[in-house]
Design a protein around this motif. Structure first.
Motif, PDB file in Angstrom:
ATOM      1  N   GLY A 112       0.812  -1.213   0.000  1.00  0.00           N
ATOM      2  CA  GLY A 112       0.000   0.000   0.000  1.00  0.00           C
ATOM      3  C   GLY A 112       0.844   1.261   0.000  1.00  0.00           C
ATOM      4  N   THR A 113       1.940   1.248   0.749  1.00  0.00           N
ATOM      5  CA  THR A 113       2.829   2.410   0.778  1.00  0.00           C
ATOM      6  C   THR A 113       3.481   2.623  -0.584  1.00  0.00           C
ATOM      7  OG1 THR A 113       3.264   2.033   3.119  1.00  0.00           O
ATOM      8  CG2 THR A 113       4.816   3.446   1.943  1.00  0.00           C
ATOM      9  N   ALA A 114       3.949   1.540  -1.202  1.00  0.00           N
ATOM     10  CA  ALA A 114       4.562   1.640  -2.533  1.00  0.00           C
ATOM     11  C   ALA A 114       3.537   2.129  -3.556  1.00  0.00           C
ATOM     12  CB  ALA A 114       5.141   0.296  -2.944  1.00  0.00           C
ATOM     13  N   PHE A 115       2.331   1.613  -3.470  1.00  0.00           N
ATOM     14  CA  PHE A 115       1.259   2.027  -4.379  1.00  0.00           C
ATOM     15  C   PHE A 115       0.934   3.506  -4.183  1.00  0.00           C
ATOM     16  CE2 PHE A 115      -3.422   2.379  -5.065  1.00  0.00           C
ATOM     17  CZ  PHE A 115      -3.406   2.215  -6.435  1.00  0.00           C
ATOM     18  N   TRP A 116       0.821   3.929  -2.933  1.00  0.00           N
ATOM     19  CA  TRP A 116       0.532   5.326  -2.601  1.00  0.00           C
ATOM     20  C   TRP A 116       1.605   6.244  -3.171  1.00  0.00           C
ATOM     21  CZ3 TRP A 116       3.183   8.472   1.118  1.00  0.00           C
ATOM     22  CH2 TRP A 116       2.550   9.668   1.428  1.00  0.00           C
ATOM     23  N   LEU A 117       2.869   5.878  -3.003  1.00  0.00           N
ATOM     24  CA  LEU A 117       3.969   6.690  -3.532  1.00  0.00           C
ATOM     25  C   LEU A 117       3.972   6.694  -5.057  1.00  0.00           C
ATOM     26  CD1 LEU A 117       6.795   5.719  -1.034  1.00  0.00           C
ATOM     27  CD2 LEU A 117       5.611   7.917  -1.194  1.00  0.00           C
ATOM     28  N   ALA A 118       3.656   5.553  -5.678  1.00  0.00           N
ATOM     29  CA  ALA A 118       3.638   5.467  -7.142  1.00  0.00           C
ATOM     30  C   ALA A 118       2.600   6.423  -7.728  1.00  0.00           C
ATOM     31  CB  ALA A 118       3.354   4.039  -7.579  1.00  0.00           C
ATOM     32  N   LEU A 119       1.499   6.635  -7.031  1.00  0.00           N
ATOM     33  CA  LEU A 119       0.460   7.527  -7.530  1.00  0.00           C
ATOM     34  C   LEU A 119       0.927   8.983  -7.612  1.00  0.00           C
ATOM     35  CD1 LEU A 119      -2.723   6.080  -5.808  1.00  0.00           C
ATOM     36  CD2 LEU A 119      -2.037   5.861  -8.190  1.00  0.00           C
ATOM     37  N   PHE A 120       2.012   9.315  -6.910  1.00  0.00           N
ATOM     38  CA  PHE A 120       2.576  10.663  -7.002  1.00  0.00           C
ATOM     39  C   PHE A 120       3.329  10.874  -8.309  1.00  0.00           C
ATOM     40  CE2 PHE A 120       2.196  10.523  -2.334  1.00  0.00           C
ATOM     41  CZ  PHE A 120       1.620  11.756  -2.105  1.00  0.00           C
ATOM     42  N   VAL A 121       3.832   9.789  -8.913  1.00  0.00           N
ATOM     43  CA  VAL A 121       4.700   9.949 -10.079  1.00  0.00           C
ATOM     44  C   VAL A 121       4.109   9.422 -11.384  1.00  0.00           C
ATOM     45  CG1 VAL A 121       6.829  10.024  -8.728  1.00  0.00           C
ATOM     46  CG2 VAL A 121       5.956   7.825  -9.515  1.00  0.00           C
ATOM     47  N   ILE A 122       3.141   8.522 -11.316  1.00  0.00           N
ATOM     48  CA  ILE A 122       2.538   7.989 -12.545  1.00  0.00           C
ATOM     49  C   ILE A 122       1.673   9.086 -13.178  1.00  0.00           C
ATOM     50  CG2 ILE A 122       0.972   6.272 -13.524  1.00  0.00           C
ATOM     51  CD1 ILE A 122       1.756   4.409 -11.231  1.00  0.00           C
ATOM     52  N   PRO A 123       1.956   9.434 -14.428  1.00  0.00           N
ATOM     53  CA  PRO A 123       1.152  10.488 -15.065  1.00  0.00           C
ATOM     54  C   PRO A 123      -0.260   9.994 -15.384  1.00  0.00           C
ATOM     55  CG  PRO A 123       2.746   9.623 -16.624  1.00  0.00           C
ATOM     56  CD  PRO A 123       3.019   8.958 -15.307  1.00  0.00           C
ATOM     57  N   GLY A 124      -1.199  10.921 -15.387  1.00  0.00           N
ATOM     58  CA  GLY A 124      -2.575  10.587 -15.724  1.00  0.00           C
ATOM     59  C   GLY A 124      -2.751  10.415 -17.227  1.00  0.00           C
ATOM     60  N   THR A 125      -3.888   9.859 -17.600  1.00  0.00           N
ATOM     61  CA  THR A 125      -4.225   9.701 -19.002  1.00  0.00           C
ATOM     62  C   THR A 125      -4.428  11.083 -19.615  1.00  0.00           C
ATOM     63  OG1 THR A 125      -5.387   7.663 -18.428  1.00  0.00           O
ATOM     64  CG2 THR A 125      -5.875   8.629 -20.576  1.00  0.00           C
ATOM     65  N   ARG A 126      -3.823  11.311 -20.760  1.00  0.00           N
ATOM     66  CA  ARG A 126      -4.013  12.601 -21.446  1.00  0.00           C
ATOM     67  C   ARG A 126      -5.381  12.614 -22.098  1.00  0.00           C
ATOM     68  NH1 ARG A 126       1.038  15.589 -22.783  1.00  0.00           N
ATOM     69  NH2 ARG A 126      -0.488  16.882 -23.835  1.00  0.00           N
ATOM     70  N   GLY A 127      -6.089  13.699 -21.927  1.00  0.00           N
ATOM     71  CA  GLY A 127      -7.409  13.820 -22.535  1.00  0.00           C
ATOM     72  C   GLY A 127      -8.464  13.015 -21.796  1.00  0.00           C
ATOM     73  N   GLN A 128      -9.557  12.818 -22.472  1.00  0.00           N
ATOM     74  CA  GLN A 128     -10.715  12.109 -21.913  1.00  0.00           C
ATOM     75  C   GLN A 128     -10.373  10.634 -21.700  1.00  0.00           C
ATOM     76  OE1 GLN A 128     -13.874  13.675 -21.652  1.00  0.00           O
ATOM     77  NE2 GLN A 128     -15.094  11.909 -21.105  1.00  0.00           N
ATOM     78  N   ASN A 129     -10.863  10.069 -20.597  1.00  0.00           N
ATOM     79  CA  ASN A 129     -10.836   8.616 -20.421  1.00  0.00           C
ATOM     80  C   ASN A 129     -12.210   8.185 -19.910  1.00  0.00           C
ATOM     81  OD1 ASN A 129     -10.895   8.873 -17.597  1.00  0.00           O
ATOM     82  ND2 ASN A 129      -8.765   8.292 -17.303  1.00  0.00           N
ATOM     83  N   ALA A 130     -12.353   6.939 -19.525  1.00  0.00           N
ATOM     84  CA  ALA A 130     -13.655   6.409 -19.112  1.00  0.00           C
ATOM     85  C   ALA A 130     -14.217   7.114 -17.875  1.00  0.00           C
ATOM     86  CB  ALA A 130     -13.540   4.918 -18.836  1.00  0.00           C
ATOM     87  N   TYR A 131     -13.369   7.858 -17.142  1.00  0.00           N
ATOM     88  CA  TYR A 131     -13.799   8.485 -15.903  1.00  0.00           C
ATOM     89  C   TYR A 131     -13.989   9.994 -16.021  1.00  0.00           C
ATOM     90  CZ  TYR A 131     -12.531   3.918 -14.252  1.00  0.00           C
ATOM     91  OH  TYR A 131     -12.450   2.563 -14.083  1.00  0.00           O
ATOM     92  N   GLY A 132     -13.867  10.519 -17.231  1.00  0.00           N
ATOM     93  CA  GLY A 132     -14.145  11.934 -17.425  1.00  0.00           C
ATOM     94  C   GLY A 132     -13.030  12.659 -18.143  1.00  0.00           C
TER      95      GLY A 132
END
Length: 132
Positions: free
Chosen positions: A100-120
């Protein structure tokens, strides 16, 4: 029920990295402020703090605040997962020790999807088209 939530608390939306970081920084500062306040109260009024810690009311209030902060944190992590294009259920990974800690930290650096995706729409360019 979710339709009545303010956009900032809607778990179905997306959240970019900067607001994700800002949320966690604000939570860290609030917790630090709370610990400092409790330390000062414990130093100035040791009898009061001991009485509060033994009180069932303290347990109920602390449990309610902990549950509220956990749900708020899971909502923010789910929104960040949506920005990446993952299901919000992936937010439950945060509850697994070490992973969970590794996952939480990864969310700081993984870029989001560019443009529209299934969630908006892309939260970085909401209201304007993303640059090419």
């Amino acid at each position: 029920m979710l339709d009545r939530l303010p956009p900032a608390l809607d778990p179905r939306r997306r959240m970019a990295r900067q607001p994700y970081f800002a949320f966690h920084l604000a939570m860290l500062l609030l917790l630090l402020l709370l610990f400092i306040l409790l330390y000062i109260l414990g130093t100035l009024l040791p009898g009061l703090v001991d009485t509060l810690e033994e009180s069932w009311l303290y347990e109920i209030v602390a449990g309610a605040i902990g549950l509220l902060l956990t749900l708020l944190g899971l909502t923010v992590v789910a929104r960040r997962c949506h920005d990446i294009g993952w299901t919000g259920w992936a937010a439950l990974l945060i509850l697994i020790p070490f992973l969970g800690t590794a996952f939480w930290l990864a969310l700081f650096v993984i870029p989001g999807t560019r443009g529209q995706n299934a969630y908006g729409p892309d939260p970085r360019f909401e209201g304007a088209p993303p640059p090419d």
